[in-house]
Structures are given as C-alpha cells and as structure tokens.
Design a protein around this motif. Structure first.
Motif, PDB file in Angstrom:
ATOM      1  N   GLU A   1      24.046  -3.865 -33.362  1.00 23.01           N
ATOM      2  CA  GLU A   1      25.181  -3.680 -34.262  1.00 23.01           C
ATOM      3  C   GLU A   1      26.022  -2.463 -33.899  1.00 23.01           C
ATOM      4  N   ASN A   2      25.391  -1.343 -33.569  1.00 20.80           N
ATOM      5  CA  ASN A   2      26.124  -0.110 -33.280  1.00 20.80           C
ATOM      6  C   ASN A   2      25.886   0.396 -31.859  1.00 20.80           C
ATOM      7  N   GLN A   3      25.425  -0.521 -30.958  1.00 23.65           N
ATOM      8  CA  GLN A   3      25.078  -0.066 -29.615  1.00 23.65           C
ATOM      9  C   GLN A   3      25.066  -1.243 -28.651  1.00 23.65           C
ATOM     10  N   THR A   4      25.541  -1.035 -27.424  1.00 27.68           N
ATOM     11  CA  THR A   4      25.358  -1.981 -26.328  1.00 27.68           C
ATOM     12  C   THR A   4      24.737  -1.228 -25.151  1.00 27.68           C
ATOM     13  N   SER A   5      23.876  -1.911 -24.412  1.00 28.11           N
ATOM     14  CA  SER A   5      23.173  -1.251 -23.299  1.00 28.11           C
ATOM     15  C   SER A   5      23.098  -2.181 -22.104  1.00 28.11           C
ATOM     16  N   TYR A   6      23.153  -1.584 -20.934  1.00 28.20           N
ATOM     17  CA  TYR A   6      22.883  -2.280 -19.673  1.00 28.20           C
ATOM     18  C   TYR A   6      21.693  -1.600 -19.012  1.00 28.20           C
ATOM     19  N   SER A   7      20.683  -2.388 -18.610  1.00 25.31           N
ATOM     20  CA  SER A   7      19.456  -1.810 -18.066  1.00 25.31           C
ATOM     21  C   SER A   7      19.102  -2.438 -16.735  1.00 25.31           C
ATOM     22  N   GLU A   8      18.500  -1.626 -15.867  1.00 25.45           N
ATOM     23  CA  GLU A   8      17.904  -2.087 -14.621  1.00 25.45           C
ATOM     24  C   GLU A   8      16.500  -1.498 -14.528  1.00 25.45           C
ATOM     25  N   MET A   9      15.554  -2.318 -14.045  1.00 19.96           N
ATOM     26  CA  MET A   9      14.189  -1.829 -13.862  1.00 19.96           C
ATOM     27  C   MET A   9      13.594  -2.464 -12.622  1.00 19.96           C
ATOM     28  N   GLN A  10      13.087  -1.634 -11.722  1.00 20.55           N
ATOM     29  CA  GLN A  10      12.426  -2.106 -10.503  1.00 20.55           C
ATOM     30  C   GLN A  10      11.041  -1.481 -10.454  1.00 20.55           C
ATOM     31  N   PHE A  11      10.031  -2.311 -10.642  1.00 19.72           N
ATOM     32  CA  PHE A  11       8.666  -1.796 -10.666  1.00 19.72           C
ATOM     33  C   PHE A  11       8.177  -1.423  -9.271  1.00 19.72           C
ATOM     34  N   ARG A  12       8.527  -2.257  -8.277  1.00 24.89           N
ATOM     35  CA  ARG A  12       8.065  -2.012  -6.912  1.00 24.89           C
ATOM     36  C   ARG A  12       9.198  -2.273  -5.941  1.00 24.89           C
ATOM     37  N   LYS A  13       9.513  -1.281  -5.127  1.00 21.86           N
ATOM     38  CA  LYS A  13      10.560  -1.425  -4.132  1.00 21.86           C
ATOM     39  C   LYS A  13      10.042  -2.178  -2.912  1.00 21.86           C
ATOM     40  N   ARG A  14      10.927  -2.412  -1.969  1.00 23.28           N
ATOM     41  CA  ARG A  14      10.568  -3.144  -0.740  1.00 23.28           C
ATOM     42  C   ARG A  14       9.329  -2.545  -0.097  1.00 23.28           C
ATOM     43  N   GLN A  15       8.440  -3.425   0.392  1.00 25.13           N
ATOM     44  CA  GLN A  15       7.176  -2.972   0.947  1.00 25.13           C
ATOM     45  C   GLN A  15       6.908  -3.648   2.293  1.00 25.13           C
ATOM     46  N   PHE A  16       6.379  -2.856   3.244  1.00 31.44           N
ATOM     47  CA  PHE A  16       5.984  -3.355   4.561  1.00 31.44           C
ATOM     48  C   PHE A  16       4.467  -3.304   4.652  1.00 31.44           C
ATOM     49  N   ASN A  17       3.872  -4.358   5.234  1.00 30.46           N
ATOM     50  CA  ASN A  17       2.419  -4.399   5.298  1.00 30.46           C
ATOM     51  C   ASN A  17       1.966  -4.991   6.638  1.00 30.46           C
ATOM     52  N   LEU A  18       0.968  -4.344   7.272  1.00 29.08           N
ATOM     53  CA  LEU A  18       0.376  -4.814   8.523  1.00 29.08           C
ATOM     54  C   LEU A  18      -1.119  -4.997   8.298  1.00 29.08           C
ATOM     55  N   SER A  19      -1.646  -6.158   8.675  1.00 29.88           N
ATOM     56  CA  SER A  19      -3.071  -6.427   8.435  1.00 29.88           C
ATOM     57  C   SER A  19      -3.716  -7.050   9.670  1.00 29.88           C
ATOM     58  N   PHE A  20      -5.024  -6.847   9.763  1.00 28.69           N
ATOM     59  CA  PHE A  20      -5.819  -7.441  10.837  1.00 28.69           C
ATOM     60  C   PHE A  20      -7.024  -8.127  10.211  1.00 28.69           C
ATOM     61  N   THR A  21      -7.205  -9.393  10.540  1.00 27.18           N
ATOM     62  CA  THR A  21      -8.319 -10.190  10.036  1.00 27.18           C
ATOM     63  C   THR A  21      -9.263 -10.533  11.176  1.00 27.18           C
ATOM     64  N   TYR A  22     -10.565 -10.362  10.933  1.00 23.71           N
ATOM     65  CA  TYR A  22     -11.566 -10.726  11.938  1.00 23.71           C
ATOM     66  C   TYR A  22     -12.595 -11.647  11.295  1.00 23.71           C
ATOM     67  N   ARG A  23     -12.885 -12.778  11.959  1.00 24.83           N
ATOM     68  CA  ARG A  23     -13.844 -13.759  11.466  1.00 24.83           C
ATOM     69  C   ARG A  23     -15.020 -13.875  12.429  1.00 24.83           C
ATOM     70  N   PHE A  24     -16.193 -13.996  11.890  1.00 19.50           N
ATOM     71  CA  PHE A  24     -17.345 -14.246  12.754  1.00 19.50           C
ATOM     72  C   PHE A  24     -18.152 -15.413  12.198  1.00 19.50           C
ATOM     73  N   ASN A  25     -18.589 -16.285  13.102  1.00 15.71           N
ATOM     74  CA  ASN A  25     -19.349 -17.489  12.744  1.00 15.71           C
ATOM     75  C   ASN A  25     -18.616 -18.320  11.705  1.00 15.71           C
ATOM     76  N   LYS A  26     -17.271 -18.330  11.781  1.00  5.99           N
ATOM     77  CA  LYS A  26     -16.488 -19.003  10.755  1.00  5.99           C
ATOM     78  C   LYS A  26     -15.193 -19.501  11.367  1.00  5.99           C
ATOM     79  N   ALA A  27     -14.859 -20.754  11.113  1.00  6.34           N
ATOM     80  CA  ALA A  27     -13.618 -21.303  11.650  1.00  6.34           C
ATOM     81  C   ALA A  27     -12.423 -20.729  10.935  1.00  6.34           C
ATOM     82  N   LYS A  28     -11.298 -20.687  11.658  1.00  2.09           N
ATOM     83  CA  LYS A  28     -10.074 -20.107  11.100  1.00  2.09           C
ATOM     84  C   LYS A  28      -9.677 -20.776   9.799  1.00  2.09           C
TER      85      LYS A  28
END
Length: 818
Positions: free
Chosen positions: A768-795
C-alpha cells in the motif's frame, strides 16, 4: 565387440521381428514367455535380453527384454528355434533346438555372474539417462557427467520436471509443495536443502519423479514425490569408485563408493568430504509513499554474502541373504557439517528528489554446525517367485542443527538457534498376487518425531547482553502419524487398473514454552487413489489417474522465530498453520519410436487452505524506514492447471537430446487481515491472483573426436505474477566436458555451473505505501574439475537387481499391474 552387440540388439530385435512377420503373413504367432533371475539371490534381472534364432544360425528372428519382474513375452511363428538369454557381466544361457508349436513358458532361467568379466572394464552403449514409465520418470544419475564431483542438488537440477532455485529449494512442476524421499523414506534432516547439498552425487544411483503417487505412498506432498535411490553395488568381490574434485570459488571434494560381495553378504559404503565456498549477493531498492500517493523517500539495500561449508558424510551397511528368499539389510548414515556465514548489508537513504541523505550498514557474522545420524533396517521375505512378499522397515534418527551469529548494527545483536530432532519410523508392507495380472497390497506406517528449538536474541545495552523477550522463544514440536493403506490392481485385456485407499491419523503439538502457548492439532483423513491405463500398442500407452494429497506445515513455516538478517525485511513462521488438502488429476500419453520417446500429460490440482506468504507492515521503524514482516498463512484455495511435455531423441549414436517443457496456470483466492499499528484499524488484503508461468529445459550430449563427451544444458523459468507483485524470468546454462583415461578406468570431467552468471531471483513487490525491486543470487558462477577412478567395475554398470527391488525402504511397493 560382444558387449556392443548386446547393447544394440534392442533395435535389431524389433527390426528383425518386423521383417520376419512381413515374410510369413500366413502363419499364426504363438507366445514364448518366461522369467530371468539372478542365480544366487533369486531376484529378477531387468533388461536381460532374449534372442530367438533359427537353429545353428546367428540371425535374430525375434527378441525382447525383461521387465522389472524379470518377465518376458515374445511373439513368434511356430517352429524350432535356438533361444539365447544374456545379461551384461553374466554368463549367457542357450536353449538349443526348442520346438515351439503352441504358447510356451520356459519357466525360470537362472543366470550366474561371469567371474572372468568382473575385472574387465566394459564400455557399452548407454541406456538413455531418462526412462519414462507409466507412473514415474526415472533418471539414471551415473550416466550424466554434468554432476560429476557435484552434489544431490546438482543432480536434481538436471532431472525432468524438477528445478532447484539459487537457495537450494527443490520444486516439482513449479511447486515446492513436494515430499523428498531417500531410499523410499522421508529425509530426516532439519534443513533438507542443506542436507542435499552435502550428499555427493556419486552416492546416487537414480532419481524417481512421481507426480501422482498411489495409496502405497505417504499422503504428504501436494504436488508429488521425489525418491532418491542410493547406490548399492552388486558385483561379486571387491569393487568401487573414487572421485576427487576441486573448483572455483574455492571448493574441494573427495568421495569413495566401495562394495564387497560374497555369496551370502554384500557390504556397501559411501564416504565423502567436501569444502564449499558459495559467493552471492543481492539488492532491494524500495520507494516509500505518503498517504496522498506522492513519493516520501527511497532506500537502496545492497547485500554481499559468503557462505563456507565444511562437511563429512558416511554411509555403511550390509545386506545378508539369510536364505534364498529372505534378505536383511542394515545401514548407518552419518553427516557432520560446519560452516561460516558472512552477510554485509549497506543501506543508502535518499529523499523524495533522490538526493542522498545518509547511509548505515549491517554486518552479520555467523557459525553453523549440524550432526545427523540414522540407523535403518530392512527385512524382506519372498514367499514365492511370483511377487508374494512381506517387507518391514525401521528407521531411528537424531539430528542437531546449531547456529549463532553476531549482528553489528545499532544495537549489536547476538542470535543463538539450537535445534534437536528425534524421529522413529516403522513400516510394514504385504504384497499378494491373486492370479494373472492382479495383485493386492496392504501396509502400515508409523512416524513419531519431536523437535526442540531454542531461539535466543540478545541486545548489547550498556555493555551487557540483554535478552530480547519480544523475539526470543523456545519451540517444542511433536508429530505422531499412523497410517494404513490397501490397494488392488488388475489387468483386463489392454486395460490396467489400480485402486487404493489410505488412512492417516495425525496428532501434532506446537508449544511455545516461553509464553505457555500450547497448540494441539488432531485430524485424520482418507486418501483415495485411482489409476487406469490403456495399452494402445507395444510402443504407446494412455493413462489417467487421481489421488488426494496433503501438505503439513513444517520447519520454518511453523517456527515463530524471527529471521533477523535484515532489520527492515524480516521473516517469521506461523505456528497456527493448518494442513492443506489437494485433489490431483493427471492424464498422460507415452509414445516410443526407435530413436524417440515422447511423453505428455495434462494435470489439474485443486488445493484448499493453501500456504501463501504475505507481507504486512509491523508498525515499527528503523531509522525512519518501516519494518515489513513476511509470514505464511492459510490463504484459501488454489487451482493449478498445466501441460507438460518430455521429449528424448537419439538422432545418432554420438548425439542425445533430452528436453522438458511445462506450462501452467495458477489461480488463488483468499484474503488476509491485520491490525494497523498506527490507527488500530483492521486492514483487509485481497490476495486473489491469476498467473501463468512456464519452465523449459533442454540437454544435449555429444561425443566429440578422441572420445571426448560434451554436454550442454539450458533452462528457463518464466515470469510469474504473485498476489503482491511478480517474479521475473530466470535463465541459466551449465556445460561439461568429459574424457575417459587409463584404459577407461578413469574419467576427467570439467564443468561450469551457471555459465553466464544469470541465475538471479528477481522480483517486484507492491504494498500500500511501498514498492520494491529485489535481486538475490545464492551462488555465483562456479567452475569444477573432477577425476573419477573405478576398479573392478565397469564404467556404466547398473544395478543388476541382485538384491530386492525395494531394499532400503518399501515406499516403492509393488509394480503397477500389467
């Protein structure tokens, strides 16, 4: 080459069968049926392949695969044939010179694991990562490199019909009114969103999305269920997987999934450590008005956040094959997490002419810690090989969640929030086949839990910490639920039917100990369900379904503790909330071609006493700025109507496309009243609202030269109008590259989450007496590098059903008849 041949036989079977049928139009077909079981555990093998060939000839005349019960049915012209039954990593079985003149039942065919193949790393054509079934969609996590080194939240954000917002909250078909299960049981974590971000993706085998559950499932979750099924290795001997990952912002992870199986015992364990840094931020720009509608002032609120989480989780258990028909599984789950939160808010004040008048700031430094431990036990007794069985499940858990923070403002505040939750769950289910294509099920479930929450806020006054009695409280929440259900399914010609009824009795106590405010809510409800499907052909099905669902308010919805992270925009739970009831209707159609699977559904949800968030002035001011309170209420009713399309296309062996589109219309009706603190008058807020929105996701996976896999996923949430404003559209894109190394025993994967840094929640609020504009970003852009190794197990090893289908919890019940 042998494994590749097995993988492509599915297409060749249908082609060969069609050609043969065209060449022999004058001969009537007969049926060849049977079942394929794992020899040691006597459990069915799904996706075993059956090939029917002319004697001493390798050309396949007809063929098929087994269903989840291990059953197969193949039509073939009368004659004498060689029949071959195969399953990956199992010794094949051949039946030579079999005379088939009439309908023939081959009985049970038992396959044994091939020890010579157990140490062999096998690369075979992958099953589609998304399987569409009559009553659910099944997402096979192990085939999606987008989530390697990630968490359960990353997995769910790639599942059709499911989306995860920037704060980790999960929604289904645009609604967060859902129930999340792990191995068929409700998650016992106090903070479910945070618990899902701690569990490594490698621990998950698959995710089931059930939009219209039957009576065998809990009635909780108005818009449906998501069942997360954890891995339990089935290869004989010792095998496993290790994953190490690192990323930016600073992230580290190490997890192991190990399994050791003997003839009688199967030991399985998953352990993981991760360190995550989430950087985020946001802003809220508000304009305030005088009573005559002219501008009074402006306030710009800028927020910068940094959250650090340091977590360890472990899961270990053993499955014991007591007898060939009795299985007992015991497991312990443990999670321990600590974290640091830093929240900096700058307030810039402006007058009506947008001239700067001053600024203040607010610093929130907080620490969090949680510890969750759960013991689960699952006993299965199979009375025969036709599905007659009894299962019993027990779960005992204790969860703690503590947080404290120092808010640097005027005055300086200290907050302490300690929660302890205990829960016991017991469930028994009985399945009785009553003949060809019919089945009766019945069961009981009891869930008994209590939560104690101590919330303390102190203000630093004259060098002394003084308790803020207006905001501090002690909450005691107790919830006891008893449930009984029965359902009957049968098949008549091409029609399949499933009718069920569930009864739940609920007893809830919400007690505010500081104010001696005791609230008791007791209610019991009947929840009918009905499913009818029609098999148009082997490649297409049509189905309709109905169920009644319930949503109980929990957690932050009920807790009256005030979220004090912002002193002018605060949140508070409502302990007087009532449950909401939903009638769900769904009409679906599935069509499969050689390279394409298409699924569509129209759905309608009618909800009474729906939960809705309202924003009202409190009558208090901070530096001349009115303080606004956001809280949940039972609004009235809501009706939701939508269409959903899922399209999976494999144009080439090296290219796979998965897409999902959902459009819906939501209409809410209701009002909220509050007392204006300045005038003492009652204000009525009309919260009627009509809104359209849509969601789309498309994922492309391409195999590049040098066997490099590239996956690209884009998603878009459409704009949606709310009763007090609107949420703007949101676009996001993820990408990943993957390469197998070390003779396919290892995999290197690199992925980028939110490539364009665009997953920002944007909204307008009109009061009634207010207008608002909001932005919220919980997590920004993320880069990830991983290595998986399997033994006695098919891909691409999948669960070979060497253990009961419903181990670890029987919220999955039996299979849909037919």
């Amino acid at each position: 080459m042998k494994k590749i041949k097995i993988a492509v036989l599915l297409v060749l079977f249908f082609t060969s069968f069609y050609n043969y049928a065209q060449q022999t139009p004058g001969r009537n077909k007969v049926k060849v049926t049977g079942k394929v079981f794992e020899k040691v555990s006597k459990q069915p093998l799904e996706y075993a392949t059956i090939s029917i060939m002319a004697p001493n000839d390798t050309k396949v005349i007809a063929g098929g695969i087994t269903n989840p019960k291990g059953e197969f049915e193949i039509a073939v012209a009368p004659g004498t044939y060689d029949i071959k039954i195969e399953f990956i990593s199992f010794k094949s079985t051949e039946i030579k010179q079999k005379s088939i003149e009439d309908d023939t039942n081959l009985g049970i065919v038992n396959l044994s694991e091939d020890a010579a193949q157990l140490n062999e790393v096998v690369v075979r054509a992958e099953k589609s990562s998304v399987e569409i079934k009559l009553d659910k969609k099944v997402y096979n996590v192990g085939q999606d490199m987008m989530v390697k080194g990630g968490t359960v939240s990353d997995v769910l954000d790639n599942v059709p019909s499911v989306s995860v917002d920037t704060e980790g909250n999960v929604s289904l078909r645009g609604s967060d009114n859902i129930r999340i299960l792990i191995d068929g049981r409700p998650s016992n974590a106090i903070n479910v969103a945070e618990a899902l971000r701690q569990l490594p993706a490698d621990a998950i085998d698959k995710v089931e999305v059930i939009t219209n559950p039957s009576a065998r499932y809990d009635a909780e979750g108005g818009s449906g269920l998501i069942n997360i099924i954890l891995k339990k290795g089935k290869n004989q001997g010792f095998n496993g997987t290790f994953i190490a990952s690192t990323g930016l912002p600073e992230t580290y992870g190490l997890s192991a999934n190990l399994n050791y199986k003997t003839e009688k015992l199967n030991y399985f364990t998953t352990a993981g450590y991760n360190y995550r840094t989430n950087e985020g931020g946001g802003k809220t720009n508000s304009e305030y008005f005088n009573e005559d509608g002219t501008t009074k002032s402006f306030l710009d609120e800028d927020r910068d956040t940094k959250r650090i989480r340091d977590g360890f989780n472990a899961r270990g258990g053993v499955e014991w094959s007591i007898t060939p028909t009795t299985f007992w599984t015991n497991a312990i789950n443990y999670q321990n997490n600590t974290g640091e939160d830093k929240d900096v808010i700058n307030y810039n004040n402006y007058d009506a002419a947008r001239v700067f008048t001053g600024s203040t700031y607010r610093l929130n430094n907080g620490d969090t810690s949680s510890e969750n431990i759960e013991y689960t036990s699952n006993l299965i007794k199979n009375f025969n090989d036709k599905g007659h069985k009894l299962t019993a499940d027990l779960s005992v858990s204790r969860n703690t969640d503590d947080s404290n923070s120092v808010i640097v403002a005027d005055p300086v505040n200290t907050t302490l929030n300690n929660q302890v939750q205990k829960q016991i769950l017991f469930q028994a289910d009985y399945v009785l086949p009553l003949g060809e294509g019919s089945q009766f099920e019945a069961g009981y479930k009891g869930s008994f839990g209590d939560l104690n929450n101590e919330y303390l806020i102190t203000d630093l006054i004259n060098g002394q910490n003084v308790k803020n009695t207006n905001l501090s409280n002690n909450l005691e929440y107790k919830e006891n639920i008893n449930a009984l259900y029965a359902q009957y399914g049968f098949k008549v010609n091409k029609f399949s039917y499933l009718f069920g009824l569930r009864w739940e009795d609920t007893n809830i106590e919400v007690n505010l100990l500081d104010t001696n405010d005791f609230n008791t809510k007791k209610y019991n409800n009947l929840f009918p369900s009905a499913f009818i499907s029609y098999e148009i052909s082997d490649q297409s099905n049509f189905n309709v379904s109905y169920s009644k669902r319930l949503s109980r308010p929990r957690g932050r919805f009920m807790n009256p503790a005030t979220n004090f992270s912002s002193n002018i925009n605060i949140f508070q739970g409502n302990p007087d909330l009532d449950p909401s009831l939903t009638d769900k209707y769904d009409i679906g159609y599935i069509k499969r071609w050689t390279k394409v699977t298409f699924s569509t559904s129209a759905y309608f949800e009618d909800t009474k006493d729906v939960f809705s968030f309202v924003r009202t002035p409190t009558g208090r001011f901070e530096n001349g700025i009115p303080v606004i309170l956001s809280r949940p209420i039972n609004l009235g009713k809501e009706q939701k109507f939508g269409f959903e399309f899922t399209f999976n296309y494999n144009p080439y062996k090296w290219w796979r496309l998965n897409s999902n589109f959902n459009f819906y219309n939501v209409q809410t009706a209701g009002e909220n009243s509050y007392v204006d603190a300045s005038t003492g008058e009652t204000v009525i807020q009309n919260l009627d609202n009509k809104a359209n929105s849509w969601f789309a996701r498309i994922s492309s996976k391409v195999t590049l030269p040098y066997k490099i896999d590239w996956q690209l996923t884009g998603m878009y949430n459409g704009e949606q109008k709310t009763a007090q404003g609107k949420n703007l559209g949101q676009f996001g894109m993820n990408t990943s590259l993957s390469k197998d190394v070390l003779k396919d025993k290892g995999t290197i994967a690199f992925n980028i989450s939110d490539v364009f840094n665009s997953r920002i929640m944007k909204s307008y609020t009109y009061l009634e007496n207010q207008t608002s504009y909001s932005e919220m970003q919980f997590r920004k852009r993320q880069f990830n590098l991983s290595f998986t190794y399997r033994f006695n197990k098919a891909k691409s090893d999948r669960d070979k059903n060497g253990a009961p289908k419903n181990e670890g919890g029987n919220d999955g019940g039996g299979e849909f008849p037919g």
